[in-house]
Design a protein around this motif. Structure first.
Motif, PDB file in Angstrom:
ATOM      1  N   PHE A 124       0.835  -1.190   0.000  1.00  0.00           N
ATOM      2  CA  PHE A 124       0.000   0.000   0.000  1.00  0.00           C
ATOM      3  C   PHE A 124       0.876   1.249   0.000  1.00  0.00           C
ATOM      4  N   VAL A 125       0.568   2.188  -0.881  1.00  0.00           N
ATOM      5  CA  VAL A 125       1.300   3.443  -0.959  1.00  0.00           C
ATOM      6  C   VAL A 125       0.305   4.601  -0.973  1.00  0.00           C
ATOM      7  N   GLY A 126       0.727   5.713  -0.411  1.00  0.00           N
ATOM      8  CA  GLY A 126      -0.151   6.875  -0.359  1.00  0.00           C
ATOM      9  C   GLY A 126       0.617   8.094   0.105  1.00  0.00           C
ATOM     10  N   GLY A 127      -0.087   9.173   0.311  1.00  0.00           N
ATOM     11  CA  GLY A 127       0.547  10.424   0.730  1.00  0.00           C
ATOM     12  C   GLY A 127      -0.046  11.585  -0.046  1.00  0.00           C
ATOM     13  N   PRO A 128       0.488  12.782   0.145  1.00  0.00           N
ATOM     14  CA  PRO A 128      -0.050  13.979  -0.522  1.00  0.00           C
ATOM     15  C   PRO A 128      -0.146  13.854  -2.033  1.00  0.00           C
ATOM     16  N   MET A 129       0.865  13.231  -2.669  1.00  0.00           N
ATOM     17  CA  MET A 129       0.835  13.146  -4.135  1.00  0.00           C
ATOM     18  C   MET A 129      -0.380  12.375  -4.620  1.00  0.00           C
ATOM     19  N   TYR A 130      -0.838  11.391  -3.801  1.00  0.00           N
ATOM     20  CA  TYR A 130      -2.010  10.601  -4.186  1.00  0.00           C
ATOM     21  C   TYR A 130      -3.313  11.332  -3.886  1.00  0.00           C
ATOM     22  N   TYR A 131      -3.404  11.957  -2.684  1.00  0.00           N
ATOM     23  CA  TYR A 131      -4.688  12.631  -2.429  1.00  0.00           C
ATOM     24  C   TYR A 131      -4.821  13.951  -3.175  1.00  0.00           C
ATOM     25  N   ILE A 132      -3.707  14.548  -3.572  1.00  0.00           N
ATOM     26  CA  ILE A 132      -3.791  15.735  -4.425  1.00  0.00           C
ATOM     27  C   ILE A 132      -4.267  15.330  -5.823  1.00  0.00           C
ATOM     28  N   ALA A 163       9.541  17.935  -5.732  1.00  0.00           N
ATOM     29  CA  ALA A 163      10.171  18.798  -4.722  1.00  0.00           C
ATOM     30  C   ALA A 163      10.615  17.998  -3.505  1.00  0.00           C
ATOM     31  N   LEU A 164       9.776  17.063  -3.053  1.00  0.00           N
ATOM     32  CA  LEU A 164      10.145  16.252  -1.887  1.00  0.00           C
ATOM     33  C   LEU A 164      11.278  15.292  -2.229  1.00  0.00           C
ATOM     34  N   MET A 165      11.253  14.727  -3.419  1.00  0.00           N
ATOM     35  CA  MET A 165      12.314  13.816  -3.838  1.00  0.00           C
ATOM     36  C   MET A 165      13.677  14.511  -3.814  1.00  0.00           C
ATOM     37  N   ILE A 166      13.719  15.755  -4.271  1.00  0.00           N
ATOM     38  CA  ILE A 166      14.962  16.525  -4.277  1.00  0.00           C
ATOM     39  C   ILE A 166      15.311  17.010  -2.870  1.00  0.00           C
ATOM     40  N   GLU A 167      14.298  17.404  -2.109  1.00  0.00           N
ATOM     41  CA  GLU A 167      14.536  17.896  -0.742  1.00  0.00           C
ATOM     42  C   GLU A 167      15.205  16.834   0.125  1.00  0.00           C
ATOM     43  N   ILE A 168      14.857  15.578  -0.112  1.00  0.00           N
ATOM     44  CA  ILE A 168      15.434  14.478   0.674  1.00  0.00           C
ATOM     45  C   ILE A 168      16.945  14.414   0.496  1.00  0.00           C
ATOM     46  N   ILE A 169      17.455  14.800  -0.663  1.00  0.00           N
ATOM     47  CA  ILE A 169      18.910  14.799  -0.884  1.00  0.00           C
ATOM     48  C   ILE A 169      19.578  15.759   0.095  1.00  0.00           C
ATOM     49  N   ALA A 170      19.067  16.996   0.149  1.00  0.00           N
ATOM     50  CA  ALA A 170      19.634  17.995   1.059  1.00  0.00           C
ATOM     51  C   ALA A 170      19.433  17.595   2.513  1.00  0.00           C
ATOM     52  N   SER A 171      18.246  17.096   2.840  1.00  0.00           N
ATOM     53  CA  SER A 171      17.941  16.708   4.220  1.00  0.00           C
ATOM     54  C   SER A 171      18.841  15.570   4.684  1.00  0.00           C
ATOM     55  N   THR A 207       4.710  14.519   5.091  1.00  0.00           N
ATOM     56  CA  THR A 207       5.575  13.334   5.101  1.00  0.00           C
ATOM     57  C   THR A 207       4.952  12.161   5.876  1.00  0.00           C
ATOM     58  N   ALA A 208       4.322  12.454   7.010  1.00  0.00           N
ATOM     59  CA  ALA A 208       3.765  11.385   7.842  1.00  0.00           C
ATOM     60  C   ALA A 208       2.764  10.489   7.114  1.00  0.00           C
ATOM     61  N   PRO A 209       1.829  11.043   6.331  1.00  0.00           N
ATOM     62  CA  PRO A 209       0.862  10.155   5.670  1.00  0.00           C
ATOM     63  C   PRO A 209       1.485   9.163   4.700  1.00  0.00           C
ATOM     64  N   ILE A 210       2.713   9.420   4.257  1.00  0.00           N
ATOM     65  CA  ILE A 210       3.399   8.472   3.364  1.00  0.00           C
ATOM     66  C   ILE A 210       3.658   7.174   4.120  1.00  0.00           C
ATOM     67  N   ALA A 211       4.085   7.294   5.382  1.00  0.00           N
ATOM     68  CA  ALA A 211       4.319   6.109   6.214  1.00  0.00           C
ATOM     69  C   ALA A 211       3.009   5.506   6.700  1.00  0.00           C
ATOM     70  N   HIS A 212       2.096   6.350   7.172  1.00  0.00           N
ATOM     71  CA  HIS A 212       0.822   5.860   7.709  1.00  0.00           C
ATOM     72  C   HIS A 212      -0.023   5.145   6.659  1.00  0.00           C
ATOM     73  N   VAL A 225      16.818   6.669   7.426  1.00  0.00           N
ATOM     74  CA  VAL A 225      16.176   5.490   6.834  1.00  0.00           C
ATOM     75  C   VAL A 225      14.774   5.836   6.332  1.00  0.00           C
ATOM     76  N   VAL A 226      14.019   6.519   7.164  1.00  0.00           N
ATOM     77  CA  VAL A 226      12.619   6.811   6.816  1.00  0.00           C
ATOM     78  C   VAL A 226      12.505   7.884   5.736  1.00  0.00           C
ATOM     79  N   ILE A 227      13.318   8.941   5.824  1.00  0.00           N
ATOM     80  CA  ILE A 227      13.185   9.981   4.800  1.00  0.00           C
ATOM     81  C   ILE A 227      13.653   9.471   3.429  1.00  0.00           C
ATOM     82  N   ILE A 228      14.596   8.531   3.417  1.00  0.00           N
ATOM     83  CA  ILE A 228      14.982   7.924   2.144  1.00  0.00           C
ATOM     84  C   ILE A 228      13.819   7.116   1.572  1.00  0.00           C
ATOM     85  N   PHE A 229      13.104   6.433   2.446  1.00  0.00           N
ATOM     86  CA  PHE A 229      11.891   5.724   2.008  1.00  0.00           C
ATOM     87  C   PHE A 229      10.894   6.706   1.411  1.00  0.00           C
TER      88      PHE A 229
END
Length: 475
Positions: free
Chosen positions: A131-139, A155-163, A282-287, A369-373
């Motif tokens: 199961f996958v979800g998050g803002p990109m899906y509900y938007i 934007a989030l995919m690129i932001e994770i590099i800096a983070s 970010t949280a709804p991606i895991a939830h 680990v989680v932000i890379i996910f």
């Protein structure tokens, strides 16, 4: 380059000033009101459904248990900010900043709950059966804003590099200062551990975080509470400072430079918003991977997340700093060392350094680990599961480069990229607040009364829900 860097810094400061604070606070208030102040009205029920069911077996479809999904989401919020960020807020905003941190957490509960509910409601299964979800899906599915969903994911995919680079650098600096470990060695160790965990996907991440997060939190809280109890006579004074200076300025004292009400509000709000990530999406991606029979039930775990992260861990950190008095003796520039110093006064230098360093190390490992996910899921949404593996390799390289302090100019974009994901996410959640309200009303109208009757009778019979699958009714 200096001019460009200053321009980026000025733009970032402006966006993270009144515009984003107004959006996040205003949005949180709007959602809280529209949802009928549910976090206050049903607080005992939410506690029973989360703290009371940590080890209970969940019903429904999903990849992770509700608790595993929650600890995975907590892993990205529990980190250096809980140990370092709170003292910084006190040093720059005064004790009153903690009051505003609490306030924004209570308001942010409405936002976090809404994000998680939408994440479950609009989730779907990928090609690997997860199961996958998050803002990109509900938007995309809820509003039909495909271009906005694509922008968020990119934007989030690129932001994770800096983070990832910033997180890696922070732990490399800590390990070098505490144990003299070379940044190269630290970077390679972190990279190896992250590879080992992320290779197994979300199931392995969930199994690791459900053990590490509680362990880390308990160890840190035990040490912190020992310090607080050693200074227990100062506890009433600490609370007095928090409430007393939330609405009036505090003059300079010792190492504390003084702070006005505006600074208390600014730093309290910033700490509250940063610590629990309500509104960041970010949280709804895991939830979204959680096994659950109703979206509202997983939404309660979003509430749990804010309570643990901000109202418990950040509050205990504040009590350590205030009751020990280190905030008055240490200069604002040394705020990041206040917790270590407070621990050292009671536990000794070696024990204090070991506890703080070890806790920070584990916090950073789980966070990375989680932000890379999260980053992989954005890549998957944009280009498919194959490209997500490519991005995992990019993130692993970023760990090593970040540990060495390389490509620092990329770090300048971190807060700007965060704003780029917060703004579309919060706006989408506000537009979808009617759906959140319907789902919440469905739960409290159809499921909540049955839950109450079951508890009253002490029974264990199966409870049917109107939405057995988290996907049910998804537009």
């Amino acid at each position: 380059m200096d001019g460009f860097t200053k321009a980026i810094a000025s733009l970032t400061d402006f966006i993270w000033g009144i515009p984003l604070i107004a959006l996040l606070i205003g949005g949180g208030i709007f959602l809280t009101v529209r949802l009928g102040f549910f976090q206050f009205r049903y607080f005992p029920h939410i506690i029973k459904q989360t703290f009371g069911k940590i080890f209970a077996k969940a019903e429904g479809d999903g990849t992770l248990t509700p608790f595993q999904a929650t600890t995975s989401a907590l892993a990205s919020t529990m980190g250096a900010a809980n140990i370092v960020g709170v003292p910084v807020a006190i040093a720059l905003g005064g004790p009153g900043a903690i009051f505003w941190m609490w306030l924004v957490a209570l308001i942010g509960i409405g936002t976090k709950y809404s994000e998680v509910v939408l994440g479950i409601h609009y989730r779907e299964k990928n090609k690997e059966g997860e199961f996958v979800g998050g803002p990109m899906y509900y938007i995309k599915k809820g509003l039909g804003w495909k271009k906005v969903a694509t922008f968020f994911a990119f934007a989030l995919m690129i932001e994770i590099i800096a983070s990832t680079m910033v997180q890696s650098n922070s732990i490399a600096a800590t390990m070098s200062g505490s144990f003299g470990l070379s940044p190269v060695i630290t970077g390679l160790i972190v990279a190896a551990l992250v590879i080992a965990v992320t290779y197994g996907g979300i199931k392995t991440i969930g199994k690791v975080t459900e053990k590490l997060i509680p362990f880390m939190v308990i160890i840190y809280l035990i040490a912190a509470l020992i310090v607080v109890f050693a200074n227990i006579k100062e506890l009433p004074h600490a609370f007095g400072l928090i409430f007393g200076y939330a609405f009036r300025p505090m003059s300079a004292a010792g190492g504390f430079a003084g702070a006005g009400v505006a600074m208390a509000i600014r730093w309290g709000l910033a700490r509250g918003l940063y610590s629990n990530e309500a509104g960041m999406g970010t949280a709804p991606i895991a939830h979204s991977a959680a096994v659950n029979s109703h979206p509202a039930k997983q939404g309660f775990w979003g509430v749990f997340e804010v309570i643990v992260d901000t109202l418990i861990v950040c509050t205990i950190t504040a009590m350590v700093v205030l009751t020990s008095g280190v905030w008055e003796t240490m200069a604002p520039d040394d705020a990041s060392l206040m917790v270590t110093e407070a621990f050292a006064l009671v536990l000794g230098d070696s024990v204090a350094g070991a506890i703080v360093s070890a806790t920070l190390f584990l916090f950073v490992i789980t966070t990375v680990v989680v932000i890379i996910f999260y980053g992989e899921k954005q890549a998957e949404f944009l280009f498919g599961t194959g490209f997500s593996k490519v991005m995992r390799f990019v993130y692993i390289i970023a760990i090593v480069v970040g540990a060495l302090g390389g490509l620092r100019f990329i770090w300048q974009f971190l807060d700007l990229l965060l704003a780029a994901i917060v703004i579309p996410n919060v706006i989408a959640v506000l537009f979808l607040s009617g759906k959140v309200k319907d789902i919440t009303n469905d739960y409290f109208t159809n499921l909540y009364p049955v839950e109450k009757k079951k508890r009253a009778k002490g029974g264990n019979h199966h409870v049917r829900t109107t939405e057995r699958d988290g996907n049910a009714g998804a537009d």
